[in-house]
Design a protein around this motif. Structure first.
Motif, short mmCIF file in Angstrom:
data_model
loop_
_atom_site.label_atom_id
_atom_site.label_comp_id
_atom_site.label_asym_id
_atom_site.label_seq_id
_atom_site.Cartn_x
_atom_site.Cartn_y
_atom_site.Cartn_z
N LYS A 93 1.96 77.79 -127.12
CA LYS A 93 0.86 78.14 -126.22
C LYS A 93 0.29 79.52 -126.55
O LYS A 93 -0.92 79.75 -126.37
CB LYS A 93 1.34 78.11 -124.77
CG LYS A 93 1.72 76.72 -124.28
CD LYS A 93 2.15 76.75 -122.83
CE LYS A 93 2.52 75.36 -122.34
NZ LYS A 93 2.97 75.37 -120.92
N TYR A 97 -3.96 81.68 -127.39
CA TYR A 97 -4.55 82.90 -126.85
C TYR A 97 -4.89 83.92 -127.94
O TYR A 97 -5.54 84.92 -127.65
CB TYR A 97 -3.59 83.54 -125.83
CG TYR A 97 -3.42 82.70 -124.59
CD1 TYR A 97 -4.29 82.82 -123.52
CD2 TYR A 97 -2.39 81.77 -124.49
CE1 TYR A 97 -4.14 82.05 -122.38
CE2 TYR A 97 -2.22 81.00 -123.35
CZ TYR A 97 -3.11 81.14 -122.31
OH TYR A 97 -2.95 80.36 -121.19
N LEU A 196 1.17 85.34 -108.21
CA LEU A 196 1.92 84.08 -108.23
C LEU A 196 2.50 83.75 -106.86
O LEU A 196 2.48 82.60 -106.42
CB LEU A 196 3.03 84.16 -109.28
CG LEU A 196 2.58 84.21 -110.75
CD1 LEU A 196 3.78 84.38 -111.67
CD2 LEU A 196 1.81 82.94 -111.12
N ASN A 205 -3.11 74.53 -105.92
CA ASN A 205 -2.80 73.80 -107.15
C ASN A 205 -3.88 74.12 -108.17
O ASN A 205 -5.01 73.62 -108.08
CB ASN A 205 -2.74 72.30 -106.89
CG ASN A 205 -1.61 71.92 -105.96
OD1 ASN A 205 -0.53 72.53 -106.00
ND2 ASN A 205 -1.83 70.93 -105.10
N ASP A 207 -4.77 75.34 -112.48
CA ASP A 207 -4.31 75.39 -113.87
C ASP A 207 -4.17 76.82 -114.37
O ASP A 207 -3.99 77.06 -115.57
CB ASP A 207 -5.27 74.62 -114.78
CG ASP A 207 -6.69 75.15 -114.72
OD1 ASP A 207 -6.97 76.01 -113.86
OD2 ASP A 207 -7.53 74.70 -115.53
N THR A 209 -2.30 79.79 -115.37
CA THR A 209 -0.93 80.03 -115.78
C THR A 209 -0.61 81.52 -115.74
O THR A 209 -1.50 82.36 -115.55
CB THR A 209 -0.69 79.49 -117.20
OG1 THR A 209 -1.52 80.20 -118.12
CG2 THR A 209 -1.03 78.01 -117.27
N THR A 210 0.66 81.82 -115.94
CA THR A 210 1.08 83.22 -115.96
C THR A 210 0.43 83.97 -117.12
O THR A 210 0.03 85.13 -116.98
CB THR A 210 2.61 83.31 -116.07
OG1 THR A 210 3.20 82.56 -114.99
CG2 THR A 210 3.07 84.75 -116.00
N ASP A 212 -2.44 83.28 -118.43
CA ASP A 212 -3.84 83.51 -118.05
C ASP A 212 -3.97 84.75 -117.18
O ASP A 212 -4.90 85.56 -117.36
CB ASP A 212 -4.39 82.29 -117.31
CG ASP A 212 -4.54 81.08 -118.20
OD1 ASP A 212 -4.62 81.26 -119.43
OD2 ASP A 212 -4.56 79.96 -117.68
N LYS A 261 -11.11 79.22 -111.00
CA LYS A 261 -9.73 78.79 -111.16
C LYS A 261 -9.06 78.51 -109.82
O LYS A 261 -8.30 77.55 -109.69
CB LYS A 261 -8.95 79.89 -111.89
CG LYS A 261 -9.41 80.16 -113.31
CD LYS A 261 -9.00 79.03 -114.23
CE LYS A 261 -9.33 79.36 -115.67
NZ LYS A 261 -8.91 78.27 -116.60
#
Length: 305
Positions: A93, A97, A196, A205, A207, A209-210, A212, A261
């Motif tokens: 992943k 980035y 978080l 909910n 998408d 992510t940490t 991001d 987001k």
């Protein structure tokens, strides 16, 4: 009686007998005969060598099985290590980035400083997978937040600029520079954990992510470095002008980015705009965006005097 021209007959030595006039026995012929006896007819005159134990072992079927078993164990060990590394550090992943180029970096820096004229903030997808950042300026990246190259000013560059500012004021010390770096890293960690936790409490909910979050929160270092550099060149007036502009820009950037987001799920579910859960999501987006200018000032105001 023999004539004067007659010759004396010298007795011929038999093959097994030594010359009576020879002081030492000639053993070279014996060695030569022994050496020649060891020669094989098809080895070009070189002695035949026997197979070594290692070569005999390698030609053994048991050794082939051992080599195959060892290769199998090595493959299983590599697969196990790759799985564990990918579980804790998603290397596959992270490659996404860092898939950037020079054009993307220039456009992204321009978007961070002048986000007011940008219209389309949607991240592009291809078969339910976001396209690489070099193909979409809206995609998050980690190259700008953590890169050390001059075009992309980020966390490490911010620490170096802080050291430069402290050095020009005769306040530089390794301990103070380490405190500056650890303080900035601690605030970034607190930000990520707080967001978080808030997303979990609000039951969003998304998408997001940490990684991001780290990317989006790391963009504020671009404005921080710009403000400190202008403060070193033009004093506090330059610092406040540039930092104020960058604070407003990062606020607009975070609002327009995070609302897609965080509020995307509410729009997909048809939740009313003035619903309680949707208002919590809006407040969360506003809080994250408002925290960026405050941290930018908190981490830089003592560097300019």
């Amino acid at each position: 009686m023999p004539g004067p021209a007659s010759k004396r007959r010298v007795p011929m030595s038999q093959p097994g007998m030594a010359d009576p006039h020879q002081l030492f026995d000639d053993t070279s012929s014996a060695h030569s005969r022994g050496y020649g006896a060891q020669r094989a007819p098809g080895n070009l005159g070189y002695p035949a060598t026997s197979a070594s134990p290692q070569a005999a072992f390698l030609t053994n079927p048991v050794s082939d099985m051992a080599v195959a078993y060892g290769s199998s164990l090595a493959a299983q060990g590599k697969e196990l290590v790759d799985k564990n590394i990918d579980r804790f550090i998603p290397v596959s992943k992270l490659k996404y980035y860092f898939a950037v180029d020079t054009v993307y970096v220039g456009k992204k820096l321009g978007l961070l400083i002048f986000p007011y004229l940008h219209q389309d903030w949607e991240v592009q997808y291809q078969q339910d997978t976001p396209v690489a950042p070099r193909f979409d300026v809206n995609a998050p990246d980690l190259y700008i937040p953590v890169s050390l190259s001059p075009p992309a000013m980020a966390f490490i560059t911010y620490v170096l600029v802080a050291g430069l500012a402290l050095g020009t004021q005769d306040r530089f010390s390794p301990d103070l520079l380490g405190l500056q770096a650890s303080s900035a890293l601690a605030w970034l960690t607190v930000e990520v954990l707080a967001i978080l936790l808030s997303l979990y409490l609000v039951t969003v909910n998304t998408d997001l992510t940490t990684i991001d979050l780290v990317a989006f929160l790391g963009y504020k270092y671009v404005g921080m470095i710009g403000g400190v550099l202008m403060g070193l060149l033009f004093g506090k007036i330059g610092y406040y002008l540039v930092l104020g502009w960058c604070c407003m820009s990062i606020f607009v950037f975070m609002i327009r980015t995070l609302r897609l987001k965080i509020l995307s799920e509410a729009a997909a579910e048809g939740v009313p705009v003035r619903g309680a859960r949707n208002q919590l999501r809006m407040y969360l987006t506003m809080a994250v965006a408002a925290a960026q200018p405050l941290l930018m000032y908190w981490l830089t105001f003592h560097l300019v005097r």
